[in-house]
Write an enzyme that holds these catalytic residues in place. Structure first.
Site, PDB file in Angstrom:
ATOM      1  CG  HIS A  48      -7.273   0.699  -5.235  1.00  0.00           C
ATOM      2  ND1 HIS A  48      -8.348   1.362  -4.727  1.00  0.00           N
ATOM      3  CD2 HIS A  48      -6.780  -0.057  -4.249  1.00  0.00           C
ATOM      4  CE1 HIS A  48      -8.506   1.015  -3.484  1.00  0.00           C
ATOM      5  NE2 HIS A  48      -7.569   0.156  -3.164  1.00  0.00           N
TER       6      HIS A  48
ATOM      7  CD  GLU B 274       1.180   3.642   6.556  1.00  0.00           C
ATOM      8  OE1 GLU B 274       1.324   3.656   5.334  1.00  0.00           O
ATOM      9  OE2 GLU B 274       0.354   2.915   7.119  1.00  0.00           O
TER      10      GLU B 274
ATOM     11  CG  ASP C  59      -0.754   6.313   3.572  1.00  0.00           C
ATOM     12  OD1 ASP C  59      -1.550   7.049   2.966  1.00  0.00           O
ATOM     13  OD2 ASP C  59      -0.970   5.112   3.785  1.00  0.00           O
TER      14      ASP C  59
ATOM     15  CB  CYS D  63       6.654  -1.662   2.091  1.00  0.00           C
ATOM     16  SG  CYS D  63       5.606  -0.876   3.311  1.00  0.00           S
TER      17      CYS D  63
HETATM   18  C1  PEP Z   1       2.326   3.146   2.011  1.00  0.00           C
HETATM   19  O1  PEP Z   1       1.543   3.953   2.494  1.00  0.00           O
HETATM   20  O2  PEP Z   1       3.435   3.457   1.548  1.00  0.00           O
HETATM   21  C2  PEP Z   1       1.992   1.721   1.952  1.00  0.00           C
HETATM   22  C3  PEP Z   1       2.871   0.831   1.569  1.00  0.00           C
HETATM   23  O3  PEP Z   1       0.730   1.359   2.260  1.00  0.00           O
HETATM   24  P1  PEP Z   1      -0.545   1.588   1.293  1.00  0.00           P
HETATM   25  O4  PEP Z   1      -0.046   2.003  -0.046  1.00  0.00           O
HETATM   26  O5  PEP Z   1      -1.259   0.288   1.265  1.00  0.00           O
HETATM   27  O6  PEP Z   1      -1.271   2.668   2.024  1.00  0.00           O
HETATM   28 MG    MG Z   2      -0.112   3.265   3.678  1.00  0.00          MG
END
Ligand code: PEP
Ligand code: MG
Length: 587
Positions: A189, A436, A460, A507
């Protein structure tokens, strides 16, 4: 000087503002006689506020989720009202002149020792409840007392164990120029928050809260992940110079916001923003994004005191859509679990392997009414997209199997049918999957016919491929997006999507890491979604790239067998391709 994990680029120098977790550093101050009454009053106020918060939670959860789920909050209120609990705290404040915070800390320690003796799962759970209650009271207590006006008037370097979204909301009045955390890593976070705000940050510095106190001068150098406490005058002026260079670079790059994202050989790229709410949209537009590639909707839940209902969610999505006219808005359904928990979804017990457990789409499937509420809110908000020429898309996190893809589609169909039957305005939207989980990467060709688009969640994907927790600094040397096996999987997935003619975006955080960006582009990726603050830098980087040169680099990178060899090679290549972006590179 301490070395941690660089998580958000840049250099910052400032005064420390420590967020002490009650478990880490108890307050050692002893009260003066005349301070005791005020301290007791502070404690009572904090306790009353916490009780009121619990009651509100209990009512809302009972109405929206169920009586059973709401019981946890009445149980917490009982603990909070327990006379034994209160008498102990009051006793220590009066008799031993402890601050209320120190008394709460002692109470927790006493109970931890007592409960450690039991093997009874149920009793251990109650210990977690007690801990929750103490944290809640402490949050109110520190809000009331933590207002050192000297500190609040100047930009600070936040020092914390880990920054939680709820804490960030509480820090509103502060101007933060750097972040240092004890826990966390590139995708935790604190890192994501820091990156979204363009604040230099270093994580994974164990015990730093014991070494730094409020008001110390702290340097955050995210190039190599270094943190200096009270540097000598020469070091300080050297870092101040670097800090100015970083600002200058950021300002210069921000000027290219209206330029198209295009490579030196004229290939158009789509640079999208990752957002946590409508509030981030203005930054996304200001930074010249082509739209939103990832709306992490869980932040609406995580920062909400209880369960957001359909109307509240509808407004949140609609506001975000209206704030990004003429673009794309990719909304991701709730991704709770793993490191992000909300008690009202029954997420109160500790799982042995939370990242591999009951999280994300798995949790949504088990709360179909809750999931349905979100789907309805998104489809209704999507209808507003037409008025501002914004295409809304919906995607599902952590898809593992073909059955899950089918199930999500069926649930969206059902929500649409309901809205149609109720004569409510809504719009059909393209449906995508986040890639992921390694299993999904392996079965990508079975999944592609069932989805309209793919978004690679590399944060992930990397942790699952490497079996290395994304938030655990001890294994961060393994959780690396430039690891050779990760690169091979990414190349395969991107190729499969392109071959099937299905739009693919990435992303995860690596989309904004210059070294990774070059390789992803060479693999055929044309759409990248990242914290808005990185869009100007990646536009600048793109302008230095050609497909041919990047493909040559990729071919060589794919022959390397170790992560460190890839990193070294890419650092060298980057220095040749775009020497002006050196400041933004992170090791
Ligand atoms: C990821 O896992 O790359 C992603 C964009 O989602 P988060 O970071 O919210 O798990
Ligand atoms: Mg993720």
């Amino acid at each position: 000087m301490r070395k941690g994990i660089p998580v958000s680029p840049g250099v910052a120098v400032g005064v420390a503002y420590c967020i002490h977790e009650i478990f880490i550093n108890p307050d050692t101050k002893r009260l003066e006689d005349h301070e005791v009454t005020a301290e007791l009053a502070n404690y009572e106020t904090a306790r009353d506020e916490a009780a009121a918060e619990l009651r509100a939670l209990q009512h809302k959860v009972a109405a929206q989720v169920g009586e059973n789920e709401a019981q946890i909050f009445s149980a917490h209120e009982l603990i909070l009202r327990d006379s034994n609990f209160t008498n102990k705290v009051r006793g220590w404040v009066v008799d031993e002149r402890l601050t209320a915070q120190a008394a709460l800390h002692r109470l927790l320690e006493q109970y931890t020792v007592l409960f450690a003796k039991t093997n009874d799962e149920y009793l251990r759970e109650r210990m977690n409840d007690l801990r929750d209650v103490v944290i809640r009271i402490n949050a109110h207590l520190t809000q009331a007392t933590n207002t050192d006006p000297e500190l609040l008037n100047q930009p600070v370097i936040l020092i914390a164990d880990e920054l939680l979204p709820s804490q960030v909301v509480a820090l509103k009045g502060l101007v933060v120029k750097g972040i240092v955390t004890q826990a966390g890593s590139q995708t935790s976070h604190a890192a994501i928050i820091a990156r979204s705000k363009g604040i230099p940050a270093v994580s994974g510095l164990r015990n730093i809260l014991r070494q730094v106190k409020n008001g110390d001068t702290v340097v955050v150098d995210a190039r190599g992940g270094h943190v200096l406490v009270n540097p000598d005058p020469e070091q300080r002026s050297a870092y101040l110079k670097l800090e100015r260079e970083f600002f200058l670079l950021k300002n210069t790059l921000a000027e290219n916001k209206d330029q198209p994202a295009v490579t030196a050989d004229g290939i158009k790229l789509e640079l999208l923003a990752n957002i946590n709410g409508a509030i981030d949209c203005s930054a996304a537009v200001a930074m010249g994004s082509a739209g939103v590639g990832l709306f992490r909707t869980e932040y609406i839940y995580l920062t909400h005191p209880d369960v957001p209902d359909e109307e509240e969610q509808y407004i949140a999505y609609r506001d975000a859509i209206l704030a990004t006219p003429g673009s794309t808005m990719t909304i991701r359904t709730l991704d709770i679990g793993g490191d992000k928990t909300v008690p009202y979804l029954g997420h109160t017990h500790q799982e042995a392997n939370p990242f591999m457990g009951w999280r994300s789409i798995r949790l949504s499937f088990e709360h179909p009414e809750f999931f349905n509420t979100q789907l309805r809110a998104v489809l209704r908000a999507a209808a507003e997209g037409a008025s501002v020429n914004t295409q809304v898309k919906l995607m599902f996190p952590m898809i593992t199997t073909v059955e899950e893809v089918r199930k999500t589609r069926a649930m969206v169909r059902k929500a649409a049918q309901q809205l149609r039957a109720e004569n409510k305005r809504f719009a059909e939207v393209p449906l995508g999957m986040m890639l992921e989980v390694p299993a999904a990467a392996i079965s990508i060709n079975d999944m592609l016919p069932l989805v309209d688009f793919v978004s690679i969640g590399s944060n992930d994907l990397v942790q699952y491929l490497m079996a290395a927790d994304r938030d655990n600094p001890k294994v961060s040397h393994l959780c690396q997006p430039l690891a050779p096996p990760v690169l091979r999987v990414l190349a395969t997935v991107i190729k499969a999507c392109n071959k099937a003619g299905k739009p693919v975006t990435l992303c995860g955080e690596m989309a904004a890491q210059p070294r990774a960006f070059v390789l992803l582009f060479a693999m055929g990726l044309r759409s990248f979604s990242m914290s808005a603050s990185f869009i100007p830098s990646m536009k600048e980087l793109a302008a230095h790239l050609t497909e041919e040169s990047c493909r040559t680099i990729l071919r060589r990178a794919l022959t390397l067998r170790t992560t460190s060899a890839v990193k070294r090679y890419m650092a060298e290549q980057l220095a040749i391709l775009a020497p002006n972006l050196r400041m933004l590179d992170m090791d």
